[in-house]
Structures are given as structure tokens and as C-alpha cells.
Design a protein around this motif. Structure first.
Motif, PDB file in Angstrom:
ATOM      1  N   ASP A  93     -13.887   8.120   8.083  1.00 41.78           N
ATOM      2  CA  ASP A  93     -14.774   8.865   7.199  1.00 41.78           C
ATOM      3  C   ASP A  93     -15.468   9.982   7.972  1.00 41.78           C
ATOM      4  O   ASP A  93     -15.559  11.127   7.480  1.00 41.78           O
ATOM      5  N   ARG A 114      -9.027  -1.380   8.075  1.00 43.02           N
ATOM      6  CA  ARG A 114     -10.376  -1.413   7.491  1.00 43.02           C
ATOM      7  C   ARG A 114     -11.505  -1.307   8.514  1.00 43.02           C
ATOM      8  O   ARG A 114     -12.520  -0.654   8.229  1.00 43.02           O
ATOM      9  N   PRO A 115     -11.399  -1.922   9.710  1.00 35.91           N
ATOM     10  CA  PRO A 115     -12.508  -1.791  10.666  1.00 35.91           C
ATOM     11  C   PRO A 115     -12.781  -0.355  11.104  1.00 35.91           C
ATOM     12  O   PRO A 115     -13.875  -0.049  11.586  1.00 35.91           O
ATOM     13  N   TYR A 116     -11.789   0.530  10.934  1.00 36.69           N
ATOM     14  CA  TYR A 116     -11.911   1.893  11.444  1.00 36.69           C
ATOM     15  C   TYR A 116     -12.309   2.892  10.358  1.00 36.69           C
ATOM     16  O   TYR A 116     -12.409   4.097  10.631  1.00 36.69           O
ATOM     17  N   LEU A 117     -12.551   2.410   9.139  1.00 37.74           N
ATOM     18  CA  LEU A 117     -12.870   3.327   8.048  1.00 37.74           C
ATOM     19  C   LEU A 117     -14.132   4.165   8.294  1.00 37.74           C
ATOM     20  O   LEU A 117     -14.148   5.352   7.937  1.00 37.74           O
ATOM     21  N   PRO A 175      -7.897   1.152  -1.789  1.00 35.57           N
ATOM     22  CA  PRO A 175      -7.925   0.106  -0.760  1.00 35.57           C
ATOM     23  C   PRO A 175      -6.961   0.425   0.373  1.00 35.57           C
ATOM     24  O   PRO A 175      -6.023   1.213   0.222  1.00 35.57           O
ATOM     25  N   HIS A 176      -7.197  -0.231   1.522  1.00 41.17           N
ATOM     26  CA  HIS A 176      -6.405   0.020   2.726  1.00 41.17           C
ATOM     27  C   HIS A 176      -5.936  -1.294   3.341  1.00 41.17           C
ATOM     28  O   HIS A 176      -6.546  -2.355   3.106  1.00 41.17           O
ATOM     29  N   GLN A 179      -5.432  -4.378   5.876  1.00 45.66           N
ATOM     30  CA  GLN A 179      -6.452  -5.122   6.602  1.00 45.66           C
ATOM     31  C   GLN A 179      -6.696  -4.538   7.996  1.00 45.66           C
ATOM     32  O   GLN A 179      -7.843  -4.390   8.434  1.00 45.66           O
ATOM     33  N   TYR A 197       0.816  -1.214   0.000  1.00 48.31           N
ATOM     34  CA  TYR A 197       0.000   0.000   0.000  1.00 48.31           C
ATOM     35  C   TYR A 197       0.853   1.269   0.000  1.00 48.31           C
ATOM     36  O   TYR A 197       0.405   2.321   0.455  1.00 48.31           O
ATOM     37  N   THR A 213     -13.059   5.520   0.509  1.00 47.47           N
ATOM     38  CA  THR A 213     -13.234   4.283  -0.270  1.00 47.47           C
ATOM     39  C   THR A 213     -12.541   4.365  -1.627  1.00 47.47           C
ATOM     40  O   THR A 213     -12.593   3.413  -2.405  1.00 47.47           O
TER      41      THR A 213
END
Length: 382
Positions: free
Chosen positions: A149, A142-145, A136-137, A139, A92, A133
Motif C-alpha cells: 500500500d 497478506r503480511p506485506y500489504l 482478497p490476496h 495468504q 486468485y 484491500t
């Protein structure tokens, strides 16, 4: 119904505030909650105008996030550097030099801090576009997106837009003049950036004179336009630093001395950038600033930073707001003829792709090095 339970996240424990007797800049403190009413904006804009004209920096308080929300963002900000494995960081990594934006990882030793002594930076960063979005980020992030936002939107609508309205009022322009150049759904590279400044060796500190990121200014020149001074440190319109306790940020005061920026708990430190200089016809000149080694009692700590960089829409042309009576009174400093004014996208690409990568040459002034970026002589202050 969505869950009200936030995903677990390791706690980031901030270091203690320095006890050293430092020379701090006397920055104004703006209560941004007052910007919600016409009466409040009328009270605030002269205060903001004078602060930005004097130092280019201002504190903002009562911005809508409480201490717990602020602490949670710093917990999340530490995830890219403490949880994401090195192999995934590489996956990334932002292709900064090719595409001209910082979305993704920037690893350590990417920027040149001292060309002559071959000192590179020790800063990791992870950038996230205002549209979280869009790319991609890793792994672990991802739960904190959803929270990221919400944080992006808070900065854009509850911090940047109110400040832009105050600046417009200070120029005697309609309140939405600058807001209309900063659309949330427009194509652009406004972003959240998490940054981790790692401790350096004594040898690196000695070679670079304790400077971690140099202060800089520049001169635009166009063959059919006279040389015009342009001070800049950030290429966008406004930058927001969420204050954190580890010292290091310094600004060049009007008297020419470097002064420290004091930490105020749950405050924002806001400054103008290149593009605001264009829009305001030189009325708001960005202040030169740099990052140096922390005070002695904080040198055993790394420095975690949370930033929001506001950039106008890519298709906005960097022209002065000539309809401003204030600018006509003070005089408009054009950086180039109006027909040659760059689009925001072109300016961003030019500033981003070469920053900290090109070889610097000694300038005419003492302790100043120079490079040419897209027709601009950029000066770096040691």
C-alpha cells in the motif's frame, strides 16, 4: 503503537548486469526530486518534454525510495511466484477476458506470442489494484500489504503526479490539469504489477525469433473520421518500470532500429501510454516497445519485474486538452469526433480483454501482424 519490525521475507538476489556490448537507447535522466519546487519544475519540464517527444521513455532518479526500500519491494515481488502454491494461484487468478483488468494472477501460456507457430508466453504476473484491500490476496502475500500500500501511494503521489504536472506545464496548462484526472480514491485500475519472465526453450526462441512480448502500434478508425495513426504499447497514461538488471526491454528508436534499455540501479523507467496520446492530441505519442530474450550472459536467469501502471479515473473521457496553446500551435490530432470519445473504462476494457488472445493476421508491412480491437487495428512487430 504499531510495530516497526517488518515481516520476514525471503531475499531476492538479482543477477549480475550484462557485460555484453549492446546498442542502448540514449534516454534522458530526470532528477524528479527537483519537481518539488516551482523553480525545479520550470527546469525539468523542457527536459521531460524533449525526452518524451524523442523516445517516449525517460529515466527518473532521486524518486524518494532508497536502495534498501527498492530491494525490499523486489523481495516482496518474488513472493507470489516463489511461495504461493499452484492451487492457491488458481483461486486468485484474474478473470481478464471477462472483467477487463489484471488484478490477480495471470499464469504462463495465456498470451499468444507467435500464432503461426503456436508459441505462448512464459510470463507469470500478479496485479494489485491501487486500493490494495479491494480484492482478497493469497495468504503468503497478506503480511506485506501495508508495505505494498505504501509502495502504491509512493508511485501515485511521488512519481506519477509530479510527472503529470511537468507534462501539463509542457503543454502550457495549469499544473493540476492531468493530476485531476488521476484521483487516488477515484474508481479506476491503476495498479502495481509483479511479473516473472521465465526462461524459454530453444525451440520456442527459434519459433518466435527471440521475441517474448511483441512491439505494437495501431490505427484508430471511425466511420465518420479519417484514419489516424496511434502508436501505443501501454493502454494507460503513464507506466513506471523499476529498473532491474536482466536485459530484455527494447524500444523502437526514431531511426526505426530496436535499441536496448540500459539498467540504472534504483532508477525508474517511465513511458507514456495510449491515454496520454488522447489527452495530448497526439503531441506525446507512445513509443513502440517489446521484450526479447536477454543477452547471452543472462540467459540462465529468470527476469523479475516491478511495475506501476497509471490509469485515469474510469469516468474520464479521452478528449484532447484543447485549451493548450501548445497543441493549437502544433495541431491537435483527434482520434475520433469529440462526441464519440470513449471513457477510460471502455478503452481499458477493450484493450485488456483481447490483448494477446485474438488470432493475428499478416499485415501489409514486412514482419507485422494485425488484429482488430474495439474498432482499432493493432499492429504487432516481430
Amino acid at each position: 503503537m504499531p510495530s516497526l519490525t517488518l515481516p520476514e521475507c525471503g531475499r531476492y538476489i538479482p543477477p549480475p548486469v550484462t557485460d555484453e556490448d549492446l546498442e542502448f537507447a540514449d534516454l534522458a535522466i530526470v532528477d524528479i526530486s527537483k519537481a518539488h519546487t516551482p523553480e525545479g519544475r520550470a527546469e525539468l519540464y523542457p527536459q521531460l518534454r524533449d525526452a518524451l517527444r524523442t523516445y517516449g521513455f525517460v529515466y527518473a532518479i532521486n524518486h524518494g525510495y532508497d536502495q534498501a526500500q527498492r530491494d525490499r519491494i523486489f523481495d516482496i515481488a518474488n513472493v507470489p511466484f516463489s511461495v504461493v502454491p499452484p492451487d492457491e494461484m488458481k483461486t486468485y487468478t484474474a478473470n481478464i477476458e471477462k472483467v477487463g483488468y489484471y488484478a490477480g494472477f495471470k499464469g504462463r501460456q495465456f498470451w499468444k506470442i507467435d500464432t503461426e507457430n503456436n508459441v505462448l508466453d512464459q510470463i507469470e504476473q500478479y496485479g494489485i489494484n491501487k486500493d490494495v484491500t479491494r480484492r482478497p490476496h493469497p495468504q503468503a502475500l497478506r503480511p506485506y500489504l501495508p508495505e505494498i500500500d505504501a509502495f502504491v501511494r509512493h508511485n501515485h503521489f511521488n512519481v506519477i503526479h509530479p510527472i503529470l504536472r511537468l507534462i501539463a506545464l509542457s503543454l502550457e496548462l495549469p499544473e493540476e490539469t492531468l493530476v485531476e484526472k488521476h484521483n487516488f480514491n477515484g474508481t479506476g485500475e491503476s495498479c502495481v504489477r509483479f511479473m516473472k519472465y521465465y526462461r524459454r526453450t530453444k525451440e520456442e526462441e527459434d519459433k518466435s525469433n527471440n521475441v517474448w512480448l511483441k512491439g505494437h502500434t495501431g490505427i484508430i478508425y471511425v466511420t465518420i473520421c479519417p484514419y489516424m495513426p496511434l502508436n501505443h504499447a501501454d493502454f494507460g497514461s503513464l507506466a513506471v518500470l523499476w529498473s532491474q538488471p536482466v536485459g530484455g526491454l527494447q524500444i523502437k528508436a526514431p531511426d526505426g532500429r530496436w535499441k536496448w534499455v540500459r539498467h540504472i540501479e534504483n532508477a525508474l523507467v517511465i513511458n507514456t501510454g495510449d491515454m496520454m496520446d488522447f489527452f495530448s492530441g497526439g503531441f506525446y505519442k507512445p513509443t513502440i516497445h517489446r521484450v526479447v530474450q536477454p543477452p547471452e550472459d543472462q540467459r540462465n536467469y529468470d527476469r523479475l519485474g516491478v511495475f506501476f501502471f497509471s490509469v485515469p479515473d474510469d469516468d474520464v473521457r479521452l478528449l484532447p486538452c484543447v485549451e493548450s496553446p501548445v497543441l493549437h500551435h502544433f495541431g491537435i490530432q483527434r482520434r475520433c469526433p469529440d462526441e464519440d470519445a470513449p471513457l477510460c473504462e471502455a478503452w481499458r476494457n477493450g484493450r485488456t480483454t483481447t490483448y494477446g488472445r485474438s488470432d493475428l493476421k499478416k499485415g501489409m508491412e514486412h514482419n507485422v501482424e494485425e488484429e482488430v480491437i474495439e474498432g482499432i487495428v493493432v499492429k504487432h512487430y516481430n
